[in-house]
Write a protein that holds these residues in place. Structure first.
Motif, PDB file in Angstrom:
ATOM      1  N   VAL A 133      -7.366 -10.991   0.232  1.00 35.41           N
ATOM      2  CA  VAL A 133      -7.481  -9.629   0.779  1.00 35.41           C
ATOM      3  C   VAL A 133      -6.528  -8.694   0.044  1.00 35.41           C
ATOM      4  O   VAL A 133      -6.875  -7.555  -0.294  1.00 35.41           O
ATOM      5  CB  VAL A 133      -7.178  -9.614   2.297  1.00 35.41           C
ATOM      6  CG1 VAL A 133      -7.303  -8.196   2.852  1.00 35.41           C
ATOM      7  CG2 VAL A 133      -8.106 -10.561   3.042  1.00 35.41           C
ATOM      8  N   ILE A 134      -5.311  -9.176  -0.213  1.00 41.87           N
ATOM      9  CA  ILE A 134      -4.316  -8.379  -0.941  1.00 41.87           C
ATOM     10  C   ILE A 134      -4.802  -8.099  -2.363  1.00 41.87           C
ATOM     11  O   ILE A 134      -4.657  -6.984  -2.882  1.00 41.87           O
ATOM     12  CB  ILE A 134      -2.963  -9.117  -0.954  1.00 41.87           C
ATOM     13  CG1 ILE A 134      -2.399  -9.199   0.471  1.00 41.87           C
ATOM     14  CG2 ILE A 134      -1.970  -8.429  -1.888  1.00 41.87           C
ATOM     15  CD1 ILE A 134      -1.164 -10.085   0.616  1.00 41.87           C
ATOM     16  N   GLN A 135      -5.393  -9.107  -2.988  1.00 37.38           N
ATOM     17  CA  GLN A 135      -5.923  -8.930  -4.342  1.00 37.38           C
ATOM     18  C   GLN A 135      -7.068  -7.926  -4.349  1.00 37.38           C
ATOM     19  O   GLN A 135      -7.150  -7.060  -5.241  1.00 37.38           O
ATOM     20  CB  GLN A 135      -6.390 -10.275  -4.896  1.00 37.38           C
ATOM     21  CG  GLN A 135      -5.243 -11.238  -5.197  1.00 37.38           C
ATOM     22  CD  GLN A 135      -5.720 -12.639  -5.537  1.00 37.38           C
ATOM     23  OE1 GLN A 135      -6.781 -13.076  -5.069  1.00 37.38           O
ATOM     24  NE2 GLN A 135      -4.935 -13.357  -6.340  1.00 37.38           N
ATOM     25  N   LYS A 136      -7.945  -8.026  -3.348  1.00 36.12           N
ATOM     26  CA  LYS A 136      -9.080  -7.106  -3.259  1.00 36.12           C
ATOM     27  C   LYS A 136      -8.612  -5.665  -3.056  1.00 36.12           C
ATOM     28  O   LYS A 136      -9.265  -4.715  -3.512  1.00 36.12           O
ATOM     29  CB  LYS A 136     -10.009  -7.537  -2.119  1.00 36.12           C
ATOM     30  CG  LYS A 136     -11.332  -6.788  -2.079  1.00 36.12           C
ATOM     31  CD  LYS A 136     -12.346  -7.469  -1.190  1.00 36.12           C
ATOM     32  CE  LYS A 136     -11.941  -7.473   0.262  1.00 36.12           C
ATOM     33  NZ  LYS A 136     -13.016  -7.996   1.155  1.00 36.12           N
ATOM     34  N   ALA A 137      -7.454  -5.526  -2.402  1.00 37.91           N
ATOM     35  CA  ALA A 137      -6.904  -4.187  -2.165  1.00 37.91           C
ATOM     36  C   ALA A 137      -6.265  -3.603  -3.424  1.00 37.91           C
ATOM     37  O   ALA A 137      -5.904  -2.423  -3.454  1.00 37.91           O
ATOM     38  CB  ALA A 137      -5.875  -4.241  -1.038  1.00 37.91           C
ATOM     39  N   GLY A 138      -6.116  -4.433  -4.462  1.00 45.20           N
ATOM     40  CA  GLY A 138      -5.599  -3.957  -5.743  1.00 45.20           C
ATOM     41  C   GLY A 138      -4.093  -3.785  -5.799  1.00 45.20           C
ATOM     42  O   GLY A 138      -3.580  -3.017  -6.621  1.00 45.20           O
ATOM     43  N   VAL A 139      -3.355  -4.529  -4.943  1.00 50.02           N
ATOM     44  CA  VAL A 139      -1.894  -4.356  -4.912  1.00 50.02           C
ATOM     45  C   VAL A 139      -1.129  -5.650  -5.154  1.00 50.02           C
ATOM     46  O   VAL A 139       0.098  -5.676  -5.060  1.00 50.02           O
ATOM     47  CB  VAL A 139      -1.447  -3.728  -3.566  1.00 50.02           C
ATOM     48  CG1 VAL A 139      -1.946  -2.292  -3.444  1.00 50.02           C
ATOM     49  CG2 VAL A 139      -1.930  -4.572  -2.382  1.00 50.02           C
ATOM     50  N   ALA A 140      -1.846  -6.721  -5.507  1.00 52.10           N
ATOM     51  CA  ALA A 140      -1.184  -8.023  -5.699  1.00 52.10           C
ATOM     52  C   ALA A 140      -0.175  -7.994  -6.839  1.00 52.10           C
ATOM     53  O   ALA A 140       0.816  -8.742  -6.816  1.00 52.10           O
ATOM     54  CB  ALA A 140      -2.234  -9.108  -5.947  1.00 52.10           C
ATOM     55  N   HIS A 141      -0.374  -7.114  -7.829  1.00 44.45           N
ATOM     56  CA  HIS A 141       0.537  -7.051  -8.979  1.00 44.45           C
ATOM     57  C   HIS A 141       1.927  -6.539  -8.593  1.00 44.45           C
ATOM     58  O   HIS A 141       2.882  -6.704  -9.352  1.00 44.45           O
ATOM     59  CB  HIS A 141      -0.053  -6.144 -10.066  1.00 44.45           C
ATOM     60  CG  HIS A 141      -0.183  -4.709  -9.653  1.00 44.45           C
ATOM     61  ND1 HIS A 141      -1.204  -4.269  -8.848  1.00 44.45           N
ATOM     62  CD2 HIS A 141       0.597  -3.623  -9.925  1.00 44.45           C
ATOM     63  CE1 HIS A 141      -1.062  -2.964  -8.641  1.00 44.45           C
ATOM     64  NE2 HIS A 141       0.018  -2.552  -9.284  1.00 44.45           N
ATOM     65  N   LYS A 142       2.040  -5.957  -7.405  1.00 43.35           N
ATOM     66  CA  LYS A 142       3.342  -5.448  -6.952  1.00 43.35           C
ATOM     67  C   LYS A 142       4.199  -6.549  -6.328  1.00 43.35           C
ATOM     68  O   LYS A 142       5.390  -6.339  -6.084  1.00 43.35           O
ATOM     69  CB  LYS A 142       3.145  -4.329  -5.924  1.00 43.35           C
ATOM     70  CG  LYS A 142       2.331  -3.137  -6.418  1.00 43.35           C
ATOM     71  CD  LYS A 142       2.154  -2.103  -5.299  1.00 43.35           C
ATOM     72  CE  LYS A 142       1.240  -0.970  -5.724  1.00 43.35           C
ATOM     73  NZ  LYS A 142       1.088   0.051  -4.654  1.00 43.35           N
ATOM     74  N   ILE A 143       3.583  -7.715  -6.069  1.00 40.68           N
ATOM     75  CA  ILE A 143       4.252  -8.764  -5.296  1.00 40.68           C
ATOM     76  C   ILE A 143       4.730  -9.905  -6.177  1.00 40.68           C
ATOM     77  O   ILE A 143       3.968 -10.458  -6.968  1.00 40.68           O
ATOM     78  CB  ILE A 143       3.289  -9.307  -4.214  1.00 40.68           C
ATOM     79  CG1 ILE A 143       2.863  -8.184  -3.259  1.00 40.68           C
ATOM     80  CG2 ILE A 143       3.941 -10.452  -3.435  1.00 40.68           C
ATOM     81  CD1 ILE A 143       1.688  -8.555  -2.363  1.00 40.68           C
ATOM     82  N   LEU A 150       0.828  -1.212   0.000  1.00 42.22           N
ATOM     83  CA  LEU A 150       0.000   0.000   0.000  1.00 42.22           C
ATOM     84  C   LEU A 150       0.863   1.263   0.000  1.00 42.22           C
ATOM     85  O   LEU A 150       0.417   2.321  -0.457  1.00 42.22           O
ATOM     86  CB  LEU A 150      -0.923   0.018   1.223  1.00 42.22           C
ATOM     87  CG  LEU A 150      -2.040  -1.026   1.248  1.00 42.22           C
ATOM     88  CD1 LEU A 150      -2.715  -1.055   2.609  1.00 42.22           C
ATOM     89  CD2 LEU A 150      -3.074  -0.754   0.142  1.00 42.22           C
ATOM     90  N   ALA A 151       2.100   1.149   0.509  1.00 43.42           N
ATOM     91  CA  ALA A 151       2.954   2.329   0.658  1.00 43.42           C
ATOM     92  C   ALA A 151       3.759   2.660  -0.594  1.00 43.42           C
ATOM     93  O   ALA A 151       3.996   3.833  -0.881  1.00 43.42           O
ATOM     94  CB  ALA A 151       3.906   2.130   1.838  1.00 43.42           C
ATOM     95  N   ILE A 152       4.179   1.633  -1.324  1.00 38.28           N
ATOM     96  CA  ILE A 152       5.046   1.887  -2.483  1.00 38.28           C
ATOM     97  C   ILE A 152       4.204   2.295  -3.692  1.00 38.28           C
ATOM     98  O   ILE A 152       2.995   2.037  -3.736  1.00 38.28           O
ATOM     99  CB  ILE A 152       5.930   0.657  -2.807  1.00 38.28           C
ATOM    100  CG1 ILE A 152       5.063  -0.555  -3.186  1.00 38.28           C
ATOM    101  CG2 ILE A 152       6.832   0.331  -1.625  1.00 38.28           C
ATOM    102  CD1 ILE A 152       5.894  -1.787  -3.601  1.00 38.28           C
ATOM    103  N   PRO A 153       4.823   2.951  -4.682  1.00 36.51           N
ATOM    104  CA  PRO A 153       4.057   3.429  -5.844  1.00 36.51           C
ATOM    105  C   PRO A 153       3.471   2.303  -6.688  1.00 36.51           C
ATOM    106  O   PRO A 153       3.792   1.128  -6.497  1.00 36.51           O
ATOM    107  CB  PRO A 153       5.092   4.240  -6.631  1.00 36.51           C
ATOM    108  CG  PRO A 153       6.419   3.768  -6.156  1.00 36.51           C
ATOM    109  CD  PRO A 153       6.237   3.348  -4.737  1.00 36.51           C
ATOM    110  N   GLU A 154       2.631   2.675  -7.614  1.00 42.57           N
ATOM    111  CA  GLU A 154       1.902   1.712  -8.439  1.00 42.57           C
ATOM    112  C   GLU A 154       2.837   0.776  -9.186  1.00 42.57           C
ATOM    113  O   GLU A 154       2.525  -0.406  -9.385  1.00 42.57           O
ATOM    114  CB  GLU A 154       1.002   2.464  -9.425  1.00 42.57           C
ATOM    115  CG  GLU A 154       0.030   1.583 -10.205  1.00 42.57           C
ATOM    116  CD  GLU A 154      -1.013   0.889  -9.329  1.00 42.57           C
ATOM    117  OE1 GLU A 154      -1.597  -0.112  -9.805  1.00 42.57           O
ATOM    118  OE2 GLU A 154      -1.239   1.331  -8.179  1.00 42.57           O
ATOM    119  N   ASP A 155       3.987   1.281  -9.592  1.00 40.81           N
ATOM    120  CA  ASP A 155       4.946   0.441 -10.318  1.00 40.81           C
ATOM    121  C   ASP A 155       6.038  -0.103  -9.396  1.00 40.81           C
ATOM    122  O   ASP A 155       7.056  -0.610  -9.862  1.00 40.81           O
ATOM    123  CB  ASP A 155       5.570   1.204 -11.485  1.00 40.81           C
ATOM    124  CG  ASP A 155       6.318   2.460 -11.039  1.00 40.81           C
ATOM    125  OD1 ASP A 155       6.108   2.897  -9.871  1.00 40.81           O
ATOM    126  OD2 ASP A 155       7.111   2.998 -11.829  1.00 40.81           O
TER     127      ASP A 155
END
Length: 247
Positions: free
Chosen positions: A123-133, A99-104
């Motif tokens: 939960v991570i996927q629902k938060a919309g940040v799974a693509h960062k991992i 959640l803290a780091i930028p979109e890319d």
């Protein structure tokens, strides 16, 4: 000098398991911190993951909510983009990072147990940040060795968080110091280890606390003597030591 009655009253105000969530000796004071500044600002997705993790039999392994808040702000302050996490569990600190780091931004996340990670993944996927991992199942050391051998990752990480097998912390540090950039941070979790670092050797301890205690003491001594880093040991959660690479 405190009377026995005063001592009993003092003990009654302490956590049943000192160091599980905080090294603060008062439940009321820790609860005040949580209710005043942590829970009101905790993102809904992190609350959901925290409550889901609380039902897991190994929930003692999770990052505390106040530490999650701290990591989230720290990453924003240093403008971290390329990060690594060794030891994921269900992903509470991982979500705080994502959640803290930028979109890319990217997080290389490693854990020997993919099932625990997959528990929190929805939960991570629902938060919309799974693509960062980028999650890798298995021991981290061979991955780190390969990255160092490749030669393309030296000094490439802005932030690295380690919350895994304490008996390998020293081995992690030997490798991570080459992978974090100059000016970047490595955070080692549990460096006050349930307060056992100052306990007499004959004090009753849980088996896992006693087993890892000497490894934590060894790490703390090594970090304090390492000229390549500046350090700051903080009594957040179960103790976190921040190491800023300076050379």
């Amino acid at each position: 000098m405190a009377t026995s009655g005063e001592e009993q009253q003092s003990q009654a105000g302490r956590h049943q398991e000192v160091g599980h969530k905080s090294l603060l000796q008062s439940d009321a004071l820790y609860q005040y911190i949580l209710e005043t500044s942590v829970y009101p600002r905790e993102p809904e997705c992190m609350k959901e993951l925290r409550e889901l993790t609380a039902k897991h039999p190994w929930n003692i392994m999770t990052t505390s909510a106040d530490e999650g808040q701290f990591l989230n702000m720290l990453l924003k302050l240093i403008n971290a983009k390329n990060t690594m996490e060794i030891g994921v569990y269900t992903g509470y600190s991982l979500l705080a990072t994502a959640l803290a780091i930028p979109e890319d931004g990217k997080i290389l996340a490693m854990d020997i147990n993919k099932e625990n990670y997959e528990l929190g993944l929805p939960v991570i996927q629902k938060a919309g940040v799974a693509h960062k991992i980028d999650f890798k199942e298995g021991p981290a050391l061979p991955v780190l060795d390969q990255m160092i051998e490749d030669g393309n990752h030296h000094g490439s990480f802005d932030f690295i968080f380690v919350d895994a097998d304490k008996d390998n912390y020293i081995n992690y540090h030997k490798r991570l110091i080459d992978l974090v950039k100059v000016g970047g941070l490595i955070g080692y979790d549990n460096t006050l280890w349930n307060g056992s670092v100052v306990a007499p050797p004959d004090r009753p301890m849980r088996k896992y606390v006693r087993y890892y205690r000497d490894f934590v003491l060894e790490l703390n001594k090594a970090l304090a003597a390492d000229p390549r880093i500046e350090i700051c040991m903080l009594p957040v959660g179960d103790g976190i030591t921040l190491c800023r690479r300076i050379q």
